[in-house]
Each structure stands twice: as structure tokens, then as C-alpha cells.
Design an enzyme around this catalytic site. Structure first.
Site, PDB file in Angstrom:
ATOM      1  N   GLN A 195      74.784  29.325  32.451  1.00  0.00           N
ATOM      2  CA  GLN A 195      75.009  28.649  33.711  1.00  0.00           C
ATOM      3  C   GLN A 195      75.735  29.271  34.788  1.00  0.00           C
ATOM      4  O   GLN A 195      76.615  29.723  34.740  1.00  0.00           O
ATOM      5  CB  GLN A 195      75.578  27.245  33.376  1.00  0.00           C
ATOM      6  CG  GLN A 195      75.003  26.303  32.365  1.00  0.00           C
ATOM      7  CD  GLN A 195      75.310  26.574  30.881  1.00  0.00           C
ATOM      8  OE1 GLN A 195      75.716  27.613  30.529  1.00  0.00           O
ATOM      9  NE2 GLN A 195      75.656  25.541  30.129  1.00  0.00           N
ATOM     10  N   ARG A 239      62.845  18.336  32.154  1.00  0.00           N
ATOM     11  CA  ARG A 239      63.323  18.054  30.824  1.00  0.00           C
ATOM     12  C   ARG A 239      64.545  16.781  30.957  1.00  0.00           C
ATOM     13  O   ARG A 239      65.335  17.257  31.949  1.00  0.00           O
ATOM     14  CB  ARG A 239      63.640  19.120  29.870  1.00  0.00           C
ATOM     15  CG  ARG A 239      64.869  20.025  30.260  1.00  0.00           C
ATOM     16  CD  ARG A 239      64.952  21.008  29.243  1.00  0.00           C
ATOM     17  NE  ARG A 239      66.117  21.895  29.498  1.00  0.00           N
ATOM     18  CZ  ARG A 239      66.834  22.575  28.574  1.00  0.00           C
ATOM     19  NH1 ARG A 239      66.673  22.318  27.262  1.00  0.00           N
ATOM     20  NH2 ARG A 239      67.790  23.154  28.908  1.00  0.00           N
ATOM     21  N   ASP A 284      66.431  24.728  34.245  1.00  0.00           N
ATOM     22  CA  ASP A 284      67.001  23.682  34.781  1.00  0.00           C
ATOM     23  C   ASP A 284      67.662  24.015  36.006  1.00  0.00           C
ATOM     24  O   ASP A 284      68.899  23.669  36.622  1.00  0.00           O
ATOM     25  CB  ASP A 284      68.360  23.279  34.003  1.00  0.00           C
ATOM     26  CG  ASP A 284      67.839  22.910  32.231  1.00  0.00           C
ATOM     27  OD1 ASP A 284      66.635  22.673  32.070  1.00  0.00           O
ATOM     28  OD2 ASP A 284      68.576  22.906  31.517  1.00  0.00           O
ATOM     29  N   GLN A 337      69.846  30.356  35.764  1.00  0.00           N
ATOM     30  CA  GLN A 337      69.934  29.054  34.939  1.00  0.00           C
ATOM     31  C   GLN A 337      70.938  28.163  35.804  1.00  0.00           C
ATOM     32  O   GLN A 337      71.921  28.736  36.496  1.00  0.00           O
ATOM     33  CB  GLN A 337      70.592  29.171  33.681  1.00  0.00           C
ATOM     34  CG  GLN A 337      71.095  27.853  32.940  1.00  0.00           C
ATOM     35  CD  GLN A 337      71.258  27.870  31.533  1.00  0.00           C
ATOM     36  OE1 GLN A 337      71.260  29.164  31.047  1.00  0.00           O
ATOM     37  NE2 GLN A 337      71.473  27.113  30.947  1.00  0.00           N
ATOM     38  N   ASP A 338      70.756  26.841  36.294  1.00  0.00           N
ATOM     39  CA  ASP A 338      71.335  26.030  37.007  1.00  0.00           C
ATOM     40  C   ASP A 338      71.956  26.593  38.460  1.00  0.00           C
ATOM     41  O   ASP A 338      72.801  26.453  39.181  1.00  0.00           O
ATOM     42  CB  ASP A 338      72.783  25.862  36.466  1.00  0.00           C
ATOM     43  CG  ASP A 338      72.497  25.074  35.195  1.00  0.00           C
ATOM     44  OD1 ASP A 338      71.289  24.597  34.711  1.00  0.00           O
ATOM     45  OD2 ASP A 338      73.453  24.733  34.246  1.00  0.00           O
TER      46      ASP A 338
END
Length: 522
Positions: free
Chosen positions: A316, A428, A360, A338-339
Site C-alpha cells: 500500500q 472486489r 485496489d 497498490q492503493d
């Protein structure tokens, strides 16, 4: 005579005791009646009956009950924050201290939002209140998440246990019953939260700047941080424009409430870049890993790229985190893995932006619409799957979700050669009531035919709301999509219109002022 007086006094005391008991029972039954309408009636009844402000006073109307519920949530938030401050000395290491520090900020913001919800000076609508209450609940969830991310759950976090989230959840349910049917909140093709002046600023090729940042010394300051510090000291809270000239600015920015109505104006997303490299692996919480974080109301950015260079191996690592109500990002770039883009909370609008990431990479619990955006999945680490979204709604009464409209979902250049070995999905369910909608969006071949990915087994598959409406492109067919009860192929324009700029983020009421062009409806 004395005996008669004693008898009279005894009868009077008995009657008063009976009357008191009857009144107490009546108040208790009345509280039961009000509290039974909330998701957590036992907690509601306990605090309503034990709070001196409401002892013996039964709410006579729904508005009185809502005000009482917000007051109780506020009182308990203040007590919790006082306790949280005391816990600082008990942190055992840097990671615990980092998560604890986030919580102090998040609880303070929650206290501010609860005050704002009931302050008559704000002239807020029930819709505004639902946004702020949704954010207040998200803040507390984010506080808890920081300890989990850094794997320091066992010492401080249990000592932070309280009922504030439950109390806010009750206020959300009460207020939700007061919301009027959706009405037109736009005018002149822009969300009404944007003033005419802001609209002109965004559309102008040469907006007038109050301050100029230039690394070569040709402006007022060489760093954005210095310019923001000067802006915070300005008189008034009107729109304040900071022109950030071309350059690579290695700065971590955190714009709190004192930066209300700031506009960062770049020279274009390829030329003005703000970059950082904080990450969870590097010791930050996801919340605090952001290169740029903004919670100031009315924030606008145009022509800037927000970048996090931590790379996929550091997990993250946020490029931009926004918890800024009525914020707008126009022709901006967001680059990470990520993120990447943390749409944390409040009402947000993104127009003609470029977003790059892997896992994500558009996530959070704002009420957000992304319109005419280019969304690029990159090559992740070996064994990872790409997920475009991870929406974080934890309560069914939160008016939050991610709506992606008239955009494109494609593979970035580095992913194209690996398309055969990397699976990519539209989203998701990060939290139980996760809500994401793709409308009239081009979906390229990178997306797996099933479209959506589980988070953990059957978690949230019945409670989430995922929708697709009139998408186009080679992977827009819904014939092989997941068969979860929470997934919907939307065929009705009236259903799809609930997730437009007009209805989902009340854009007509504020976006017009920013000058960012938008489509209010479908």
C-alpha cells in the site's frame, strides 16, 4: 391531628413515588419506541437513559430524536478522544505510534463533523448531514485499520474500544429516514457546489494566481509547502489559487481544514508532478502514506500529477488521499501501484483524469464520480491480480460509493505483454456494503470475463452492490459475469441515474462553481 398529618404525608409520598415510577416507565417505554427504529437499539437506549441531558425528557419528534442521538455520539467522541490522547505514552514502538497518531487526527475530524451536522450556522441539508455522518464513521474504521496494517493490534487498539461507531451508525439510520427524494441539484451543466467564479477559473487558459511556485526562483516560492503555509495565513476563506509551475516536486503535502477553497493549478499533468515514496512496508499506515493528503473543503486541482514511487513490492502506497468535501480534480494524473487513489470520504468529482495502478488502485469510502477518465492497470508483482476498485462502505445507510462514468479501463504499456499471465478485475469488496458502478465505460480485454473478484470467500457477496450499465468494449459483455446476489446488470435508466453526478454527489449544487465541465445525468 398529628396522626392525620403523618398519614397525609405518607399517602402523598406513596402517590409521588407511584407517579415518578409511572413517568419513568413512560419515558423508558418512549425511549424504547424511538431506539427500536435504530440498528443498535440496546446501545441507543443505554445512552439515552443515562445521559443527564435527556433524563426525563422524551424526544417529541424525529428531529428531536436525531439531535439527541448526534449529541450523544458527539459527547462519547469527545470522551474517547480524551482517552486516546492519554494512550500515547503507552505506545511501544514507532508503528504503534504511527497508527495512534492517525487515530488522533481521525477522531478530531469526527468531532468536527458531528458538531457541523447540528450547527445551525452551517445551514446544512439532511443530505449534507448524511455525507458528514458517513465520513465520521469511515474515520473510525480507518483508525482501526491502521493498527491492522502495521500488525500492531494487541496493545493500544483494545484500549481504544468504545461505542462511538455504533452511536454514529444509529444517527445515520435516523437521518436516512429524513432524506427527501432525489431532486435536481445541478444547473448550467455543473454540480451546483461550484460557483460561477470557480467554473471560470477551471475553464480559463490563464487563471490569475494569488501565489506562484517555481523551482527556478521565478515565482513567490520554490516549494508548494511554503506557498501553502502562506495561504493558510491569508485573511478570509475565498478561493485562493496557487500556480505550481512545471517541475518535479518531491514533497509530502497535508492540507487540513485551514486550507479551505485552495486551488492548485499546474502546467499540465505531464509537466507538474508531486512525488513521494511512503508505504506500509516503509512503516506508514495506508492513510499516512499519501504523497498528497487533503481534507480541506472545496479543494480543486487542475493539471497536476500525484505520484507515489514506492513500487509494487512496498504494497500500500497512496499517491493522493482526499477526504475533502466538494473537491474536484480536473485533468490530473494519479500514479502508483497498490492503493494509488484513496477516495477516502466526502463528496468528490474527477474529470478527464489518468489513473494508474495494480491492486485496489481506486479505493475508499467517498461518494465519488469519475467521469471521462482513463484508467490503466499496470503490471503487478508475480502472483498478484489487478483490481481496479475496492470500495469501503461499512454501513448500509452511508451515502457512499464509486461511480465510474463514460471512462475507459485499459492495460498500461507494461501490462500489455503480460496480459496472458495476469488477471484483472473491475473490483472486489473491501467492506461489507461495498458499492461500485461502471456506466457507459469502455472495458478492454485485460478484464477477466467474470468481471469481479471475491475478497475472502463469500464475504459481502450478498450485501455488496456492484452494477454495470451500458458499458462497451471487448469485455463489456455481462454473459459470464459473477452470479452473486449483490451484482446487478442495470437495464433501467432510472436506476442508473441514481449514480450520476446529479444524484449521487449532488453535483449540480456545487460543481458548477468550479468550472469543470461535467455531464449531470446519463
Amino acid at each position: 391531628m398529628a396522626k392525620l398529618l403523618v398519614l397525609f404525608l405518607l399517602l402523598s409520598l406513596t402517590f409521588l413515588s407511584f407517579l415518578s415510577s409511572t413517568l419513568s416507565s413512560s419515558v423508558s417505554n418512549g425511549i424504547d419506541s424511538w431506539c427500536s427504529k435504530t440498528p443498535h437499539p440496546k446501545t441507543c437506549k443505554y445512552y439515552m437513559s443515562h445521559n443527564p441531558k435527556f433524563t426525563g425528557h422524551l424526544p417529541k419528534s424525529k428531529s428531536e430524536f436525531k439531535k439527541a442521538a448526534v449529541n450523544i455520539a458527539l459527547d462519547q467522541s469527545i470522551k474517547a478522544q480524551s482517552h486516546n490522547k492519554w494512550l500515547g505514552s503507552k505506545c511501544q514502538n514507532k508503528k504503534e505510534k504511527a497508527a495512534w497518531a492517525d487515530c488522533l487526527k481521525l477522531y478530531q475530524e469526527t468531532i468536527t463533523l458531528l458538531n457541523q451536522t447540528q450547527d445551525p450556522a452551517t445551514k446544512s441539508t439532511d443530505y449534507d448531514a448524511q455525507t458528514w455522518l458517513s465520513t465520521a464513521l469511515t474515520n473510525l474504521e480507518t483508525c482501526r485499520a491502521g493498527f491492522a496494517e502495521l500488525n500492531v493490534r494487541d496493545n493500544i487498539l483494545p484500549l481504544m474500544s468504545n461505542n462511538v461507531s455504533v452511536l454514529i451508525s444509529n444517527t445515520l439510520s435516523i437521518n436516512n429516514g429524513s432524506l427527501p427524494p432525489e431532486t435536481k441539484r445541478y444547473k448550467d451543466g455543473f454540480p451546483s457546489w461550484l460557483s460561477t467564479g470557480d467554473r471560470k477559473l477551471l475553464q480559463s487558459s490563464t487563471p490569475a494566481a494569488d501565489l506562484v511556485v517555481a523551482q527556478d526562483g521565478s515565482g513567490d516560492y520554490k516549494t508548494i509547502t511554503e506557498a501553502l503555509n502562506a495561504a493558510a495565513d491569508r485573511s478570509g476563506s475565498g478561493r485562493f489559487v496557487i500556480h505550481v509551475k512545471s517541475g518535479m516536486y518531491e514533497e509530502n503535502l497535508n492540507m487540513g481544514s485551514q486550507f479551505k477553497n485552495i486551488m492548485l493549478l499546474g502546467d499540465g499533468l505531464r509537466w507538474t508532478i508531486i512525488t513521494g515514496s511512503r508505504s506500509v512496508v516503509g512503516g506508514s499506515t495506508t492513510f499516512n502514506s499519501a504523497t498528497v493528503a487533503v481534507t480541506a473543503e472545496g479543494f480543486i486541482a487542475r493539471g497536476i500529477t500525484f505520484r507515489n514511487t514506492a513500487g509494487p513490492e512496498n504494497h500500500q502506497a497512496v499517491a493522493l488521499r482526499s477526504g475533502a468535501d466538494l473537491s474536484v480534480f480536473y485533468r490530473c494524473g494519479f500514479e502508483g501501484y497498490q492503493d494509488t487513489l484513496y477516495v477516502h470520504s466526502q463528496r468528490q468529482f474527477y474529470k478527464e483524469c489518468y489513473i494508474y495502478g495494480t491492486v485496489d488502485f481506486i479505493f475508499g469510502n467517498a461518494a465519488v464520480v469519475l467521469q471521462n477518465c482513463m484508467i490503466y492497470a499496470r503490471k503487478p508483482m508475480s502472483g498478484q491480480k489487478n483490481t481496479v476498485t475496492a470500495q469501503g462502505r461499512t454501513d448500509p445507510n452511508q451515502n457512499t460509493g464509486i461511480s465510474i462514468h463514460n471512462s475507459r479501463v485499459m492495460a498500461a504499456a507494461d501490462l500489455v505483454p503480460a496480459l496472458g499471465s495476469v488477471k484483472s478485475y473491475l473490483g472486489r469488496p473491501w467492506k461489507e456494503y461495498s458499492r461500485t458502478i461502471f456506466m457507459k465505460t469502455y472495458i478492454d480485454t485485460l478484464v477477466d470475463p467474470v468481471g469481479w473478484l471475491e475478497w475472502d470467500g463469500d464475504f459481502a457477496l450478498d450485501t455488496l452492490y456492484y452494477g454495470e450499465y451500458k458499458n462497451i468494449g471487448p469485455r463489456s459483455s455481462t454473459s459470464q459475469r459473477v452470479n452473486w446476489s449483490g451484482y446487478h446488470v442495470i437495464t433501467s435508466a432510472s436506476v442508473a441515474s441514481q449514480f450520476t453526478v446529479e444524484n449521487f454527489i449532488a453535483g449540480q449544487s456545487w460543481l458548477t462553481a468550479t468550472g469543470v465541465p461535467f455531464v449531470a445525468g446519463l
